[in-house]
Write a protein that holds these residues in place. Structure first.
Motif, PDB file in Angstrom:
ATOM      1  N   THR A  19      40.513  30.619  38.979  1.00  0.00           N
ATOM      2  CA  THR A  19      41.606  31.426  38.431  1.00  0.00           C
ATOM      3  C   THR A  19      41.458  32.877  38.850  1.00  0.00           C
ATOM      4  O   THR A  19      42.444  33.573  39.112  1.00  0.00           O
ATOM      5  N   ALA A  20      40.215  33.355  38.949  1.00  0.00           N
ATOM      6  CA  ALA A  20      39.972  34.749  39.315  1.00  0.00           C
ATOM      7  C   ALA A  20      40.525  35.067  40.705  1.00  0.00           C
ATOM      8  O   ALA A  20      41.086  36.151  40.931  1.00  0.00           O
ATOM      9  N   SER A  21      40.394  34.119  41.649  1.00  0.00           N
ATOM     10  CA  SER A  21      40.920  34.348  43.002  1.00  0.00           C
ATOM     11  C   SER A  21      42.435  34.471  42.985  1.00  0.00           C
ATOM     12  O   SER A  21      43.009  35.329  43.672  1.00  0.00           O
ATOM     13  N   MET A  22      43.083  33.624  42.209  1.00  0.00           N
ATOM     14  CA  MET A  22      44.547  33.666  42.107  1.00  0.00           C
ATOM     15  C   MET A  22      44.995  34.981  41.465  1.00  0.00           C
ATOM     16  O   MET A  22      45.937  35.635  41.940  1.00  0.00           O
ATOM     17  N   ILE A  23      44.319  35.376  40.414  1.00  0.00           N
ATOM     18  CA  ILE A  23      44.690  36.615  39.720  1.00  0.00           C
ATOM     19  C   ILE A  23      44.502  37.814  40.636  1.00  0.00           C
ATOM     20  O   ILE A  23      45.323  38.742  40.648  1.00  0.00           O
ATOM     21  N   GLU A  24      43.445  37.813  41.422  1.00  0.00           N
ATOM     22  CA  GLU A  24      43.198  38.923  42.338  1.00  0.00           C
ATOM     23  C   GLU A  24      44.338  39.068  43.342  1.00  0.00           C
ATOM     24  O   GLU A  24      44.766  40.182  43.664  1.00  0.00           O
ATOM     25  N   LYS A  25      44.843  37.960  43.848  1.00  0.00           N
ATOM     26  CA  LYS A  25      45.974  38.012  44.784  1.00  0.00           C
ATOM     27  C   LYS A  25      47.225  38.552  44.094  1.00  0.00           C
ATOM     28  O   LYS A  25      47.976  39.344  44.667  1.00  0.00           O
ATOM     29  N   LEU A  26      47.446  38.111  42.870  1.00  0.00           N
ATOM     30  CA  LEU A  26      48.629  38.571  42.134  1.00  0.00           C
ATOM     31  C   LEU A  26      48.523  40.059  41.809  1.00  0.00           C
ATOM     32  O   LEU A  26      49.533  40.769  41.781  1.00  0.00           O
ATOM     33  N   LYS A  27      47.325  40.537  41.578  1.00  0.00           N
ATOM     34  CA  LYS A  27      47.144  41.971  41.364  1.00  0.00           C
ATOM     35  C   LYS A  27      47.486  42.752  42.629  1.00  0.00           C
ATOM     36  O   LYS A  27      48.125  43.801  42.570  1.00  0.00           O
ATOM     37  N   LYS A  28      47.079  42.226  43.780  1.00  0.00           N
ATOM     38  CA  LYS A  28      47.414  42.883  45.038  1.00  0.00           C
ATOM     39  C   LYS A  28      48.914  42.922  45.262  1.00  0.00           C
ATOM     40  O   LYS A  28      49.436  43.855  45.876  1.00  0.00           O
ATOM     41  N   ALA A  29      49.603  41.902  44.747  1.00  0.00           N
ATOM     42  CA  ALA A  29      51.060  41.845  44.870  1.00  0.00           C
ATOM     43  C   ALA A  29      51.755  42.605  43.747  1.00  0.00           C
ATOM     44  O   ALA A  29      52.972  42.487  43.577  1.00  0.00           O
ATOM     45  N   GLU A  30      50.991  43.376  42.979  1.00  0.00           N
ATOM     46  CA  GLU A  30      51.509  44.294  41.954  1.00  0.00           C
ATOM     47  C   GLU A  30      52.256  43.580  40.836  1.00  0.00           C
ATOM     48  O   GLU A  30      53.330  44.014  40.409  1.00  0.00           O
ATOM     49  N   PHE A  31      51.692  42.462  40.354  1.00  0.00           N
ATOM     50  CA  PHE A  31      52.213  41.803  39.161  1.00  0.00           C
ATOM     51  C   PHE A  31      51.617  42.524  37.949  1.00  0.00           C
ATOM     52  O   PHE A  31      50.459  42.304  37.579  1.00  0.00           O
ATOM     53  N   GLN A  32      52.411  43.383  37.328  1.00  0.00           N
ATOM     54  CA  GLN A  32      51.887  44.296  36.320  1.00  0.00           C
ATOM     55  C   GLN A  32      51.433  43.586  35.050  1.00  0.00           C
ATOM     56  O   GLN A  32      50.377  43.906  34.488  1.00  0.00           O
ATOM     57  N   THR A  33      52.214  42.633  34.556  1.00  0.00           N
ATOM     58  CA  THR A  33      51.841  41.939  33.323  1.00  0.00           C
ATOM     59  C   THR A  33      50.571  41.125  33.528  1.00  0.00           C
ATOM     60  O   THR A  33      49.727  41.026  32.628  1.00  0.00           O
ATOM     61  N   ILE A  34      50.401  40.554  34.708  1.00  0.00           N
ATOM     62  CA  ILE A  34      49.190  39.790  35.002  1.00  0.00           C
ATOM     63  C   ILE A  34      47.987  40.718  35.068  1.00  0.00           C
ATOM     64  O   ILE A  34      46.885  40.354  34.647  1.00  0.00           O
ATOM     65  N   LYS A  35      48.165  41.935  35.567  1.00  0.00           N
ATOM     66  CA  LYS A  35      47.066  42.906  35.562  1.00  0.00           C
ATOM     67  C   LYS A  35      46.593  43.174  34.133  1.00  0.00           C
ATOM     68  O   LYS A  35      45.389  43.267  33.867  1.00  0.00           O
ATOM     69  N   LYS A  36      47.545  43.277  33.214  1.00  0.00           N
ATOM     70  CA  LYS A  36      47.197  43.620  31.831  1.00  0.00           C
ATOM     71  C   LYS A  36      46.577  42.449  31.073  1.00  0.00           C
ATOM     72  O   LYS A  36      45.748  42.647  30.192  1.00  0.00           O
ATOM     73  N   SER A  37      46.995  41.226  31.411  1.00  0.00           N
ATOM     74  CA  SER A  37      46.549  40.060  30.632  1.00  0.00           C
ATOM     75  C   SER A  37      45.607  39.164  31.415  1.00  0.00           C
ATOM     76  O   SER A  37      45.435  37.995  31.075  1.00  0.00           O
ATOM     77  N   ALA A  38      44.967  39.692  32.470  1.00  0.00           N
ATOM     78  CA  ALA A  38      44.145  38.867  33.366  1.00  0.00           C
ATOM     79  C   ALA A  38      43.050  38.119  32.625  1.00  0.00           C
ATOM     80  O   ALA A  38      42.767  36.951  32.917  1.00  0.00           O
ATOM     81  N   SER A  39      42.419  38.753  31.653  1.00  0.00           N
ATOM     82  CA  SER A  39      41.282  38.126  30.958  1.00  0.00           C
ATOM     83  C   SER A  39      41.703  36.943  30.091  1.00  0.00           C
ATOM     84  O   SER A  39      40.867  36.139  29.690  1.00  0.00           O
TER      85      SER A  39
END
Length: 774
Positions: free
Chosen positions: A416-436
């Motif tokens: 899941t961490a790899s997927m979240i990292e890609k989404l952060k690079k793509a500037e998904f703001q809500t995912i940045k805030k709720s990643a944990s």
């Protein structure tokens, strides 16, 4: 050495009393300029333009006035000459004050005791418009001083621009541009000579010369000034004749109100900018607004009330159409909500990124086999949209058909961490805030995203996996590119998503021969609250969201049947018979033979082989092991291991190797498959590998039971191909023996419970649960 004449007079001037007075006066003016600076803050109306500079939307200024700033490029030579000729013929030469005009005005006012002409220059009029005061001699003096200040700090062009932006036109209209837009419905740079002249004469008498009410009188006054222009040879005689013949039939119109969602967004983002040049294309915006409104009107009967659409040009990375809702003026259905920025559940729309990451990690290739069967991921038991399972499928089939279990398995493999990292690079703001807080449900839409984020992500698939956030402004995109996926993985995604033999192609669209080739992915959120369809080709990326802003679910709502028809309609409209080339494979992609059963490199026992793309140096190179050799008796009713193998009379045979969960699914569906014969019953060997996998109950789970209520829990497991019998133990006591596919239940008591499962090879697994009563 004798001094030159210049040095001589410079020395005399420096030594003279006049020089000291002049120097003192200059110093005093500088001190006054610093102590009492000229303040230019006219608070203009905010104007939003399209990519060609035409007005899309305009707002009243904070004082409820239409005061649009006239841009320098809108001041045409015709406009400049007419204004300067009428208002201040020496504008380009004086320093803010015309001494001759001041002397003449002073003589008329003092000596003749009457006012026959004014002395106000354009610069002085700007001061009066910036600092409105009662007209007295003292205020006239301060007005002159301020005019000099204005000339010191601003160029002549800037002062003329201020004048044209502030002159009154009656009512709440100020500035030539405001009058031009509200009366003639055009910007100042395209006004005719007749229209320019009409607007030139009104500021001196805005009450009596009111456009729309006194057109006949204005026409007379306009023609008088045109005659003066002719006498002064200011314009060509033919231009004057044409202007005199031009009628004056105008009235006041509403200010432009196109693209309201984007207009309000840009106004909020850039509060101090009087003119904001957006990247929108007017015709595209109008076309999409109409298509969306008509489409949603047809959905009202099934209780679907809204939609949002975003169009990105993949070459320029600019947003060319922005439709935030079906009808901005509909308060009942939340028309003013901006659906492009609303946070919603994405459904299956993130799966292409997930598969792309798996391609880049070398975990799969398009023909890799994945099992789509009931699975338990630590208590998470996903189902497919249609509640069906497909058994063994290829990765490309799983993505094209948006299967859920393969997606969750892949997410577990890549982390899941790899997927979240890609989404952060793509500037998904809500995912940045709720990643944990995100887990495996991320693969199926267990997160919050916006249509803007999704459309930008898919636009990167059209750019070899490079992400650049699209800009909303008509300028070169300032955002830096970031690699999200490799060019190799992106091409594989594009190939899979452009297939049309898939269930999310709407009915009656397979014969649309003129439809441009596109890749697209649909999504439907849990509860059928959001329907998505994101499509792209080399030219455009189009994002569609359909649903209700209230969050109400609708049984008929789905990405395939509701959102994709709108996507295809828009592509057919804006990219009809497109000749744009499709994406080409990268140099690092190649084709190879693979086993049709597994998608792995064929072994000697792989009889059915197909071709598949692979990424050189990245994709898995392990050989296929979909079968294994088993020693059996001649009738293939008993199998042997090395311990119990007889001296003679046995033969070696290849049997398929199936994962336990696939076998369990075959058995529940009564699907025939070739099984390994039972092991030699006289063998004493105990097998330790491939122990049963207990899939129910969930290991470590807590179960709450109501008092005096008998609740039963199911016991189920997954075992290997060679297992014929299993044994269930509750707290180390034999509870029941059964076939692996047989349904088994037990009634738990409160407390900690140990559950064990042993197969007929002696392999055992244990789990622990806790049962509590409310």
């Amino acid at each position: 050495m004798p001094l030159s004449k210049l040095e001589y007079w410079a020395k005399r001037l420096y030594q003279s009393r006049n020089w000291r007075i002049f120097f003192t006066a200059i110093l005093l003016l500088m001190v006054l300029d610093i102590a009492f600076p000229v303040k230019v803050n006219p608070q203009y109306s905010t104007v939003i333009t399209d990519s060609d500079g035409k007005i899309l939307h305009a707002f009243l200024n904070p004082h409820d006035k239409w005061r649009m700033q006239t841009e320098l490029k809108e001041i045409t030579p015709t406009l400049e000459k007419a204004i300067i000729f009428k208002e201040d013929r020496w504008f380009r030469y004086h320093f803010g004050i015309n001494p001759i005009a001041v002397g003449r005005a002073f003589f008329n006012n003092i000596i003749k005791r009457r006012r026959t002409s004014g002395a106000s220059t354009i610069t002085m009029q700007v001061v009066r418009l910036l600092y409105p005061q009662e007209r007295t001699y003292w205020h006239k003096i301060t007005e002159m001083i301020r005019a000099i200040q204005l000339e010191l700090h601003y160029s002549k062009d800037e002062i003329l621009q201020m004048y044209l932006s502030l002159v009154p036109y009656g009512s709440n209209i100020e500035g030539l541009k405001s009058a031009s837009v509200l009366y003639f419905q055009k910007s100042p740079d395209v006004l005719s000579l007749a229209e320019v002249t009409a607007l030139t004469i009104i500021p001196n008498r805005p009450s009596s010369l009111r456009l729309g009410k006194n057109n006949t009188y204005i026409l007379q006054e306009r023609n008088k000034w045109l005659q003066r222009f002719a006498e002064a040879d200011l314009f060509a005689s033919q231009d004057i004749e044409d202007a005199l013949a031009e009628p004056l039939q105008v009235r006041r119109h509403e200010a432009p109100k196109l693209a309201p969602h984007l207009a309000y967004r840009l106004k909020t983002t850039y509060p101090n900018e009087p003119t904001i040049h957006s990247s929108l294309h007017r015709n595209l915006q109008l076309t999409l607004e109409k298509i969306v409104q008509n489409y949603v009107n047809r959905l009202y009967g099934i209780n679907i009330h809204n939609a949002a659409v975003l169009l990105i040009n993949n070459q320029t990375k600019q947003v060319e159409a922005y439709v935030g809702s079906a009808d901005f003026n509909n308060p009942i259905d939340g028309g003013q909500v901006d659906g492009i920025r609303a946070i919603r559940s994405p459904g299956s729309t993130l799966k292409p990124l997930l598969y792309g990451i798996a391609f880049d990690k070398g975990i799969i290739t398009p023909k890799s086999a994945i099992n789509d069967v009931p699975s338990n991921f630590g208590g998470f038991e996903p189902e497919n949209f249609d509640k069906q399972f497909h058994g063994k499928v290829t990765a490309e089939f799983a993505l094209a058909n948006s299967l859920n279990i393969p997606a969750v398995k892949l997410l577990k493999d890549i982390s899941t961490a790899s997927m979240i990292e890609k989404l952060k690079k793509a500037e998904f703001q809500t995912i940045k805030k709720s990643a944990s807080k995100l887990g495996l449900s991320l693969a199926l839409g267990g997160c919050g995203v916006t249509l803007e984020e999704l459309t930008n992500l898919f636009s990167s698939f059209a750019h070899q996996g490079t992400f650049t956030k699209a800009t909303l402004l008509a300028e070169e995109n300032p955002n830096k590119p970031t690699e999200i996926l490799s060019e190799d993985a992106t091409f594989l995604i594009n190939q899979i998503l452009s297939q049309i033999t898939r269930p999310d192609l709407p009915n009656n669209y397979e014969y649309t021969y003129r439809m441009p080739k596109i890749a697209w992915k649909t999504g439907t959120s849990f509860g059928k609250k959001d329907a998505w369809s994101i499509g792209y080709n080399a030219k455009y990326t189009l994002g569609i969201w359909i649903g209700n802003f209230s969050g109400e679910g609708v049984p008929e709502l789905s990405g395939a049947n509701i959102a994709t028809p709108l996507l295809l309609d828009i592509f057919n409209t804006i990219d009809y018979n497109s000749s744009a080339k499709w994406f080409s494979p990268s140099a690092n992609l190649a084709m190879r033979k693979v086993c049709a059963e597994t998608g792995a490199i064929p072994s000697e026992h792989c009889n059915h082989q197909i071709t598949d793309y692979y990424i050189m140096g990245v994709s898995n190179t392990q050989s296929c092991t979909h079968t294994k050799a088993v020693w059996v008796n001649p009738s293939a009713t008993i199998s042997y291991c090395a311990v119990c193998m007889p001296d003679s009379g046995m033969v070696q045979k290849q049997y398929p190797v199936f994962a336990p969960e696939l076998i369990a699914w075959y058995q529940t569906r009564h699907i025939q498959y070739e099984q390994i014969p039972p092991h030699n019953p006289q063998c004493t060997r105990v097998f330790n590998n491939n122990a049963p996998i207990i899939s129910s109950p969930n290991d470590g789970a807590e179960y709450w039971i109501e008092p005096n209520e008998a609740v039963k829990l199911q016991l189920s497991c997954q075992v290997g191909n060679d297992v014929k019998m299993i044994y269930w133990y509750i707290n180390d006591k034999l509870y029941q023996k059964s076939a692996p596919q047989q349904e088994t239940f037990f009634y738990p008591e409160a407390g900690n419970i140990k559950i064990s499962c042993t197969d007929d090879k002696g392999r055992t697994s244990h789990i622990y649960i806790q049962v509590k009563r409310n």
